[in-house]
Design a protein around this motif. Structure first.
Motif, short mmCIF file in Angstrom:
data_model
loop_
_atom_site.label_atom_id
_atom_site.label_comp_id
_atom_site.label_asym_id
_atom_site.label_seq_id
_atom_site.Cartn_x
_atom_site.Cartn_y
_atom_site.Cartn_z
N TYR A 15 0.81 -1.22 0.00
CA TYR A 15 0.00 0.00 0.00
C TYR A 15 0.85 1.27 0.00
O TYR A 15 0.38 2.33 -0.39
CB TYR A 15 -0.97 0.00 1.19
N ALA A 16 2.10 1.15 0.46
CA ALA A 16 2.96 2.34 0.51
C ALA A 16 3.12 2.92 -0.89
O ALA A 16 2.99 4.13 -1.10
CB ALA A 16 4.31 1.98 1.11
N TRP A 17 3.36 2.03 -1.87
CA TRP A 17 3.52 2.51 -3.25
C TRP A 17 2.21 2.97 -3.87
O TRP A 17 2.17 3.88 -4.69
CB TRP A 17 4.21 1.46 -4.12
N VAL A 18 1.12 2.34 -3.44
CA VAL A 18 -0.19 2.77 -3.96
C VAL A 18 -0.45 4.21 -3.48
O VAL A 18 -0.85 5.08 -4.26
CB VAL A 18 -1.31 1.83 -3.49
N ASP A 19 -0.17 4.46 -2.20
CA ASP A 19 -0.36 5.82 -1.66
C ASP A 19 0.55 6.80 -2.39
O ASP A 19 0.15 7.91 -2.72
CB ASP A 19 -0.04 5.85 -0.16
N ARG A 20 1.78 6.36 -2.66
CA ARG A 20 2.73 7.25 -3.32
C ARG A 20 2.29 7.54 -4.76
O ARG A 20 2.39 8.66 -5.24
CB ARG A 20 4.12 6.60 -3.30
N MET A 21 1.80 6.51 -5.43
CA MET A 21 1.40 6.73 -6.81
C MET A 21 0.20 7.66 -6.90
O MET A 21 0.05 8.40 -7.87
CB MET A 21 1.26 5.37 -7.52
N GLU A 22 -0.62 7.67 -5.85
CA GLU A 22 -1.76 8.59 -5.85
C GLU A 22 -1.33 10.04 -5.68
O GLU A 22 -2.12 10.95 -5.91
CB GLU A 22 -2.78 8.19 -4.77
N THR A 23 -0.08 10.24 -5.25
CA THR A 23 0.41 11.62 -5.15
C THR A 23 0.94 12.12 -6.49
O THR A 23 1.24 13.29 -6.64
CB THR A 23 1.55 11.77 -4.10
N PHE A 24 1.03 11.23 -7.49
CA PHE A 24 1.42 11.67 -8.84
C PHE A 24 0.20 12.31 -9.48
O PHE A 24 -0.66 11.62 -10.04
CB PHE A 24 1.86 10.48 -9.72
N VAL A 25 0.09 13.60 -9.36
CA VAL A 25 -1.08 14.29 -9.87
C VAL A 25 -0.69 15.25 -10.99
O VAL A 25 0.25 16.03 -10.85
CB VAL A 25 -1.80 15.07 -8.74
N VAL A 26 -1.39 15.14 -12.11
CA VAL A 26 -1.17 16.05 -13.23
C VAL A 26 -2.49 16.79 -13.43
O VAL A 26 -3.53 16.16 -13.64
CB VAL A 26 -0.80 15.26 -14.51
N THR A 27 -2.47 18.10 -13.33
CA THR A 27 -3.71 18.87 -13.49
C THR A 27 -4.09 18.91 -14.97
O THR A 27 -3.24 18.72 -15.84
CB THR A 27 -3.55 20.31 -12.98
N PRO A 28 -5.37 19.21 -15.27
CA PRO A 28 -5.78 19.33 -16.66
C PRO A 28 -4.94 20.38 -17.40
O PRO A 28 -4.58 20.17 -18.57
CB PRO A 28 -7.24 19.76 -16.57
N GLU A 29 -4.60 21.46 -16.72
CA GLU A 29 -3.79 22.52 -17.36
C GLU A 29 -2.41 21.97 -17.73
O GLU A 29 -1.90 22.23 -18.82
CB GLU A 29 -3.62 23.73 -16.43
N GLN A 30 -1.82 21.20 -16.81
CA GLN A 30 -0.50 20.62 -17.08
C GLN A 30 -0.56 19.62 -18.23
O GLN A 30 0.35 19.57 -19.06
CB GLN A 30 0.04 19.92 -15.81
N ALA A 31 -1.64 18.87 -18.28
CA ALA A 31 -1.79 17.89 -19.36
C ALA A 31 -1.91 18.60 -20.71
O ALA A 31 -1.31 18.18 -21.70
CB ALA A 31 -3.00 17.00 -19.10
N VAL A 32 -2.67 19.68 -20.74
CA VAL A 32 -2.84 20.44 -21.98
C VAL A 32 -1.49 21.04 -22.40
O VAL A 32 -1.11 20.99 -23.58
CB VAL A 32 -3.91 21.55 -21.80
#
Lengths: 162, 302
Positions: free
Chosen positions: A130-147
């Protein structure tokens, strides 16, 4: 007797009609952070965020997008994947549950497979990472960043935006 | 005698409600039937019960519950396939993945989409329900360009979008778990209920993980995911033909009946065979310098 039955049927049809109309008019946010966009497109600018359980009034629908208004009067377009026709009840014992709304009209937040069940699962499956699952959930890309990412890579849709 | 027969309109209403699979309408219909003296209370109860039993499928899992299932599936897979702690590669996978997910038919899931590189040579990828996507080094190496990697991620997003993982859960577990949930609406859970719910949860995780790691999805679902990938690539502006070049490369690396995709997926040749002929156009694909450079930088030596 016959007229009474007919009356009952007419009443039922009316009730059903009104229920269907009301269901179309009001929808609930079924994701943690719903995005209200300025235009009905995945490239539309995100104007505001709505929270799990928020009730939204539907103004119109265009493809997979709903034009909505929230309780604070904010408006925008939201994708159908963020919405449910069910009323999301945040607490058990809520007035809607007490009033006898069935499990098919409501969705209980935080119930069923939830944090508590996850805790039990973790206790019985100590190796689950679960440690890595929690960490991967912190990888956040906003819609603006994706655009911006797409623009920087010169990736551009030939047809119109979805 | 007359009481035992449904009036034609009431029967029609009941039938329509059952066909629509809508229990609330069914209830109203049965109440109506009872009110009109057309059916007995027992009959009404049994109609309501069967309508409810019919409904317990993967589609009844709320996005919030799907989120907890997905977390447990990912955590379980990660115990066999460890994460690769490579910030540049993971940041890139998430930018690319998010840009694709946004354009899918399901841009919003409860906890959002997140992508992670796995430290494994095996050619493999796993889409846990709700949007936790895991991709091995071995599979990234099958990609010669950002467009090809986009095809891989878009295919996985296709599985999330179609809730393919949830479909692997045995119906009996869902019926049991969702029955407890309806009790939970009225009161807090007792120890027994929680124990049963946890058992249903564990079983569900097993069903999904087993399918992702060992048995694979039915061919039709893989085709659906490839079709979803093509739609996403087209909307975003990547070249859908990159799916073909990626599959050709994969065909060179994957042994049929071997490990990873060799075990769980139709052969790359079969997948190519199921794609529209228009994708077989061999003209060179555009790969602007900036796109090529960032691809090499992030995953060039993964």
């Amino acid at each position: 007797m016959r007229t009474m039955r007919r009356g009952l049927l007419v009443a039922a049809v009316l009730v059903l009609g009104v229920a269907a109309w009301a269901a179309v008019q009001q929808m609930s946010v079924q994701v943690r952070a719903g995005q209200l966009r300025a235009t009905p497109s995945h490239l539309g600018k995100v104007a505001a965020s709505v929270a799990y359980g928020d009730r939204l009034t539907v103004v119109q629908k265009q493809g997979a997008w709903y034009s909505v208004k929230d309780a604070r009067g904010r408006t925008g377009w939201i994708h159908e994947s963020a919405l449910t026709t069910k009323r999301v009840v945040l607490k058990a014992g809520d007035a809607d549950v007490a009033a006898g709304a069935g499990g098919d009209e409501i969705a209980l937040a935080g119930k069923g497979f939830n944090e508590q069940v996850e805790g039990e699962y973790k206790a019985q499956n100590a190796e689950a990472d679960y440690a890595w699952v929690d960490r991967m959930e912190t990888f956040v890309v906003t819609p603006e960043q994706a655009v911006a990412f797409l623009a920087a890579g010169e990736v551009a849709a030939k047809g119109g935006a979805q | 005698m007359k009481k035992r027969h449904l009036t034609a309109p009431a029967a029609l209403l009941l039938l329509a409600a059952l066909v629509a699979g809508c229990a609330s309408v069914t209830k109203l219909g049965t109440q109506l039937g009872q009110g009109a003296g057309a059916i007995t209370e027992e009959q009404a109860t049994s109609i309501n019960r069967s309508a409810e039993a019919l409904e317990k499928t993967f589609a009844d899992i709320t996005p919030e519950q799907e989120y907890y299932i997905g977390r447990a599936v990912a955590a379980t897979i990660l115990q066999t396939y460890p994460a690769a702690d490579e910030p540049a590669a993971n940041a890139y996978l998430n930018e690319l993945g998010q840009a694709l997910a946004m354009a899918s038919d399901r841009p919003q899931t409860f906890g959002g989409y997140h992508f992670l590189l796995l430290d494994s040579e095996e050619v493999n990828a796993f889409a846990a329900p709700g949007g936790l996507v895991l991709v091995t080094r071995g599979l990234v190496r099958c990609c010669e360009s950002e467009d090809a990697l986009a095809a891989v991620l878009a295919h996985e997003i296709g599985h999330v979008q179609g809730k393919h993982g949830l479909r692997a859960i045995k119906k009996s577990r869902l019926t049991s778990a969702l029955a407890i949930l309806s009790v939970e609406a009225a009161r807090n859970l007792g120890d027994e209920d929680l124990k049963q719910l946890t058992a249903d949860f564990e079983g569900s995780i097993m069903d999904v993980t087993q399918t992702l790691v060992n048995s694979g999805y039915a061919r039709g679902l893989e085709k659906e995911a490839d079709e979803a990938a093509l739609a996403i690539l087209g909307r975003v502006g990547y070249d859908p033909r990159a799916l073909v070049t990626m599959l050709v490369k994969m065909g060179e690396r994957v042994k049929p009946g071997g490990t990873g995709f060799g075990k769980t997926h139709p052969s790359p040749q079969d997948r190519i065979g199921a794609l529209p002929p228009s994708l077989m156009d061999k003209r060179a694909m555009a790969d602007p310098a900036a796109r090529r450079a960032r691809f090499e930088r992030a995953v060039g030596d993964v």
